[in-house]
Design a protein around this motif. Structure first.
Motif, PDB file in Angstrom:
ATOM      1  N   SER A  77     -66.851  32.403-120.947  1.00 45.39           N
ATOM      2  CA  SER A  77     -66.467  33.133-122.158  1.00 45.39           C
ATOM      3  C   SER A  77     -65.866  32.149-123.164  1.00 45.39           C
ATOM      4  O   SER A  77     -65.183  31.203-122.774  1.00 45.39           O
ATOM      5  N   ARG A  78     -66.100  32.405-124.437  1.00 48.04           N
ATOM      6  CA  ARG A  78     -65.473  31.500-125.421  1.00 48.04           C
ATOM      7  C   ARG A  78     -63.988  31.834-125.609  1.00 48.04           C
ATOM      8  O   ARG A  78     -63.244  31.036-126.138  1.00 48.04           O
ATOM      9  N   TYR A  79     -63.568  33.015-125.132  1.00 49.15           N
ATOM     10  CA  TYR A  79     -62.166  33.422-125.358  1.00 49.15           C
ATOM     11  C   TYR A  79     -61.282  33.355-124.119  1.00 49.15           C
ATOM     12  O   TYR A  79     -60.085  33.616-124.197  1.00 49.15           O
ATOM     13  N   LEU A  80     -61.859  33.095-122.958  1.00 51.50           N
ATOM     14  CA  LEU A  80     -61.061  33.161-121.728  1.00 51.50           C
ATOM     15  C   LEU A  80     -61.593  32.191-120.673  1.00 51.50           C
ATOM     16  O   LEU A  80     -62.804  32.035-120.523  1.00 51.50           O
ATOM     17  N   THR A  81     -60.666  31.554-119.954  1.00 53.88           N
ATOM     18  CA  THR A  81     -61.055  30.721-118.809  1.00 53.88           C
ATOM     19  C   THR A  81     -60.234  31.192-117.611  1.00 53.88           C
ATOM     20  O   THR A  81     -59.293  31.977-117.775  1.00 53.88           O
ATOM     21  N   HIS A  82     -60.553  30.670-116.444  1.00 48.97           N
ATOM     22  CA  HIS A  82     -59.756  31.014-115.252  1.00 48.97           C
ATOM     23  C   HIS A  82     -58.287  30.637-115.503  1.00 48.97           C
ATOM     24  O   HIS A  82     -57.383  31.439-115.286  1.00 48.97           O
ATOM     25  N   ASP A  83     -58.075  29.394-115.987  1.00 53.66           N
ATOM     26  CA  ASP A  83     -56.692  28.910-116.193  1.00 53.66           C
ATOM     27  C   ASP A  83     -55.939  29.768-117.205  1.00 53.66           C
ATOM     28  O   ASP A  83     -54.776  30.111-117.022  1.00 53.66           O
ATOM     29  N   ASN A  84     -56.659  30.073-118.265  1.00 52.01           N
ATOM     30  CA  ASN A  84     -56.097  30.917-119.310  1.00 52.01           C
ATOM     31  C   ASN A  84     -55.636  32.272-118.780  1.00 52.01           C
ATOM     32  O   ASN A  84     -54.571  32.777-119.123  1.00 52.01           O
ATOM     33  N   PHE A  85     -56.490  32.845-117.926  1.00 48.13           N
ATOM     34  CA  PHE A  85     -56.177  34.146-117.341  1.00 48.13           C
ATOM     35  C   PHE A  85     -54.952  34.040-116.425  1.00 48.13           C
ATOM     36  O   PHE A  85     -54.081  34.918-116.420  1.00 48.13           O
ATOM     37  N   HIS A  86     -54.871  32.918-115.685  1.00 46.99           N
ATOM     38  CA  HIS A  86     -53.704  32.737-114.804  1.00 46.99           C
ATOM     39  C   HIS A  86     -52.419  32.652-115.635  1.00 46.99           C
ATOM     40  O   HIS A  86     -51.396  33.220-115.267  1.00 46.99           O
ATOM     41  N   VAL A  87     -52.498  31.925-116.773  1.00 44.32           N
ATOM     42  CA  VAL A  87     -51.317  31.785-117.640  1.00 44.32           C
ATOM     43  C   VAL A  87     -50.912  33.168-118.189  1.00 44.32           C
ATOM     44  O   VAL A  87     -49.727  33.524-118.250  1.00 44.32           O
ATOM     45  N   MET A  88     -51.926  33.942-118.547  1.00 40.29           N
ATOM     46  CA  MET A  88     -51.672  35.297-119.070  1.00 40.29           C
ATOM     47  C   MET A  88     -50.945  36.142-118.008  1.00 40.29           C
ATOM     48  O   MET A  88     -49.948  36.810-118.290  1.00 40.29           O
ATOM     49  N   MET A  89     -51.440  36.088-116.772  1.00 35.91           N
ATOM     50  CA  MET A  89     -50.825  36.862-115.689  1.00 35.91           C
ATOM     51  C   MET A  89     -49.424  36.325-115.386  1.00 35.91           C
ATOM     52  O   MET A  89     -48.504  37.093-115.122  1.00 35.91           O
ATOM     53  N   GLU A  90     -49.280  34.993-115.457  1.00 33.36           N
ATOM     54  CA  GLU A  90     -47.968  34.356-115.235  1.00 33.36           C
ATOM     55  C   GLU A  90     -46.969  34.903-116.258  1.00 33.36           C
ATOM     56  O   GLU A  90     -45.823  35.217-115.928  1.00 33.36           O
ATOM     57  N   SER A  91     -47.430  35.055-117.513  1.00 28.55           N
ATOM     58  CA  SER A  91     -46.529  35.539-118.565  1.00 28.55           C
ATOM     59  C   SER A  91     -46.104  36.992-118.313  1.00 28.55           C
ATOM     60  O   SER A  91     -45.078  37.445-118.803  1.00 28.55           O
ATOM     61  N   LEU A  92     -46.911  37.711-117.537  1.00 33.89           N
ATOM     62  CA  LEU A  92     -46.540  39.095-117.183  1.00 33.89           C
ATOM     63  C   LEU A  92     -45.661  39.128-115.928  1.00 33.89           C
ATOM     64  O   LEU A  92     -45.234  40.194-115.488  1.00 33.89           O
ATOM     65  N   GLY A  93     -45.447  37.951-115.341  1.00 31.87           N
ATOM     66  CA  GLY A  93     -44.560  37.868-114.165  1.00 31.87           C
ATOM     67  C   GLY A  93     -45.286  37.780-112.838  1.00 31.87           C
ATOM     68  O   GLY A  93     -44.694  38.048-111.792  1.00 31.87           O
ATOM     69  N   HIS A  94     -46.576  37.389-112.856  1.00 25.05           N
ATOM     70  CA  HIS A  94     -47.350  37.346-111.603  1.00 25.05           C
ATOM     71  C   HIS A  94     -47.806  35.926-111.272  1.00 25.05           C
ATOM     72  O   HIS A  94     -48.302  35.211-112.141  1.00 25.05           O
ATOM     73  N   SER A  95     -47.693  35.561-109.986  1.00 25.70           N
ATOM     74  CA  SER A  95     -48.216  34.256-109.537  1.00 25.70           C
ATOM     75  C   SER A  95     -49.541  34.461-108.834  1.00 25.70           C
ATOM     76  O   SER A  95     -49.683  35.402-108.034  1.00 25.70           O
ATOM     77  N   LEU A  96     -50.456  33.545-109.095  1.00 26.93           N
ATOM     78  CA  LEU A  96     -51.742  33.589-108.382  1.00 26.93           C
ATOM     79  C   LEU A  96     -51.497  33.154-106.942  1.00 26.93           C
ATOM     80  O   LEU A  96     -50.924  32.087-106.701  1.00 26.93           O
ATOM     81  N   ILE A  97     -51.920  33.978-105.980  1.00 31.63           N
ATOM     82  CA  ILE A  97     -51.693  33.576-104.575  1.00 31.63           C
ATOM     83  C   ILE A  97     -52.995  33.381-103.805  1.00 31.63           C
ATOM     84  O   ILE A  97     -52.990  32.762-102.753  1.00 31.63           O
ATOM     85  N   ALA A  98     -54.108  33.918-104.313  1.00 31.01           N
ATOM     86  CA  ALA A  98     -55.389  33.688-103.638  1.00 31.01           C
ATOM     87  C   ALA A  98     -56.516  33.952-104.621  1.00 31.01           C
ATOM     88  O   ALA A  98     -56.365  34.762-105.534  1.00 31.01           O
ATOM     89  N   SER A  99     -57.609  33.237-104.441  1.00 23.88           N
ATOM     90  CA  SER A  99     -58.773  33.524-105.275  1.00 23.88           C
ATOM     91  C   SER A  99     -60.048  33.165-104.530  1.00 23.88           C
ATOM     92  O   SER A  99     -60.022  32.368-103.579  1.00 23.88           O
ATOM     93  N   HIS A 100     -61.119  33.785-104.942  1.00 19.82           N
ATOM     94  CA  HIS A 100     -62.408  33.547-104.283  1.00 19.82           C
ATOM     95  C   HIS A 100     -63.506  33.857-105.292  1.00 19.82           C
ATOM     96  O   HIS A 100     -63.489  34.905-105.941  1.00 19.82           O
ATOM     97  N   ASN A 101     -64.438  32.923-105.432  1.00 16.87           N
ATOM     98  CA  ASN A 101     -65.589  33.176-106.306  1.00 16.87           C
ATOM     99  C   ASN A 101     -66.839  33.348-105.465  1.00 16.87           C
ATOM    100  O   ASN A 101     -67.126  32.515-104.610  1.00 16.87           O
ATOM    101  N   SER A 102     -67.562  34.433-105.700  1.00 18.32           N
ATOM    102  CA  SER A 102     -68.896  34.557-105.114  1.00 18.32           C
ATOM    103  C   SER A 102     -69.868  34.156-106.226  1.00 18.32           C
ATOM    104  O   SER A 102     -69.437  33.744-107.304  1.00 18.32           O
ATOM    105  N   THR A 103     -71.164  34.276-106.002  1.00 22.29           N
ATOM    106  CA  THR A 103     -72.089  33.839-107.057  1.00 22.29           C
ATOM    107  C   THR A 103     -71.916  34.663-108.332  1.00 22.29           C
ATOM    108  O   THR A 103     -72.119  34.159-109.425  1.00 22.29           O
ATOM    109  N   LYS A 104     -71.519  35.932-108.170  1.00 19.47           N
ATOM    110  CA  LYS A 104     -71.445  36.797-109.356  1.00 19.47           C
ATOM    111  C   LYS A 104     -70.038  37.227-109.723  1.00 19.47           C
ATOM    112  O   LYS A 104     -69.806  37.655-110.849  1.00 19.47           O
TER     113      LYS A 104
END
Ligand SMILES: C[S@@+](CC[C@H](N)C(=O)[O-])C[C@H]1O[C@@H](n2cnc3c(N)ncnc32)[C@H](O)[C@@H]1O
Length: 290
Positions: free
Chosen positions: A225-252
């Motif tokens: 996306s031109r407006y969002l990346t994985h890192d960007n989304f993590h920062v957004m969630m961090e600003s809401l008070g959430h830490s990323l604790i696990a992630s998994h990418n499948s093909t889709k």
């Protein structure tokens, strides 16, 4: 008992009976392609209903936001879009195709990743963990009733046991009521980037401190996306008070688990901004303003 079983296995009559069973089983197997072809024909009939409905939702939200437009014209435009939505089969057909797609991807269902992740990081407790599944097509956690107490909601429930409710208007007994909130393929449903942000805020409000929020999105929403990346989304969630604790990418799909560290902060500001310039990008965006 074991002996009887051996005798039966050596008995020619039993062998031919079991051969028959094998033949019967084989016959049953032949019916699988028929089911598959039915699913294929549903897909052929409604090839792009999912993206079409997402586009129409986007147009609806854009028109709703227009303040300068004449009221009658606005009403007519919205009615015409509603009619287009009806013509492609509306939300019910979208939901059927969503389910069918799940079958096509080897029955990959995000709840499997969510359950196995929860089993690794949620501590055992005497009290059942309360889970809210938003945009539930099925009751995916039914078999986990010994440790999860689930509430399923959807705009257009397809099953008894799923409550009809719009998440943004969902009234639960109290704030911070759930241990786990699941937003699986639901954040990409609304056509308006601000509504997506509001969904994240609502999830934060309903989640207990130290609770978990699971987000599943089409991978392209975060990787292309031109407006969002994985890192960007993590920062957004961090600003809401959430830490990323696990992630998994499948093909889709992108699957992410967050843990709520603190209460909803006073101020978050993530406007629509290009973060990945260049061609061949999609326009998926989440606007977060509190
Ligand atoms: C693509 S389906 C996802 C189903 C399922 N969660 C999954 O992961 O396969 C999206 C569902 O979200 C529901 N939905 C979208 N916005 C919603 C809202 N504001 N409140 C409740 N349900 C919503 C739709 O009705 C639809 O059934």
């Amino acid at each position: 008992m074991g002996k009887t079983l051996n005798n039966e296995l050596n008995d020619p009559a039993c062998i031919s009976a079991s051969n028959k069973k094998v033949k019967k089983r084989r016959k049953r197997k032949k019916s699988v392609p028929i089911i598959t072809s039915i699913i294929f024909s549903v897909q052929r009939l409604k090839p792009d209903v999912i993206s079409k409905l997402h586009q129409l939702n986007k147009k609806v939200e854009l028109i709703k936001k227009q303040e300068t437009i004449d009221k009658a014209l606005k009403k007519a435009k919205l009615a015409s879009l509603e009619n287009e939505i009806k013509q492609i089969g509306g939300l019910s057909v979208y939901q059927t195709v969503s389910k069918t797609r799940e079958h096509f991807h080897g029955n990959v269902n995000s709840s499997k990743w969510i359950i196995s992740s929860l089993k690794t990081f949620a501590s055992k407790s005497e009290v059942k963990l309360r889970l809210l599944d938003v945009g539930a097509l099925s009751m995916n956690y039914e078999n986990q009733a010994s440790w999860l107490q689930c509430t399923y909601i959807d705009l257009n429930p397809q099953k008894k046991g799923i409550l009809k409710s719009d998440f943004l208007k969902f009234k639960s007994g109290a704030m911070e009521e759930y241990d786990i909130i699941v937003l699986s393929l639901v954040l990409n449903f609304p056509g308006d980037a601000q509504v997506r942000g509001q969904m994240l805020v609502k999830a934060t409000e309903l989640c207990k401190t130290c609770g978990y929020i699971f987000v599943v999105l089409p991978l392209a929403c975060l990787s292309n996306s031109r407006y969002l990346t994985h890192d960007n989304f993590h920062v957004m969630m961090e600003s809401l008070g959430h830490s990323l604790i696990a992630s998994h990418n499948s093909t889709k799909l992108s699957h992410k688990a967050f843990r709520k560290k603190s209460r909803l902060p006073e101020k978050c500001d993530f406007p629509k901004k290009v973060v990945q310039p260049g061609g061949n990008k999609n326009n998926f965006c989440i606007v977060l303003q509190t």
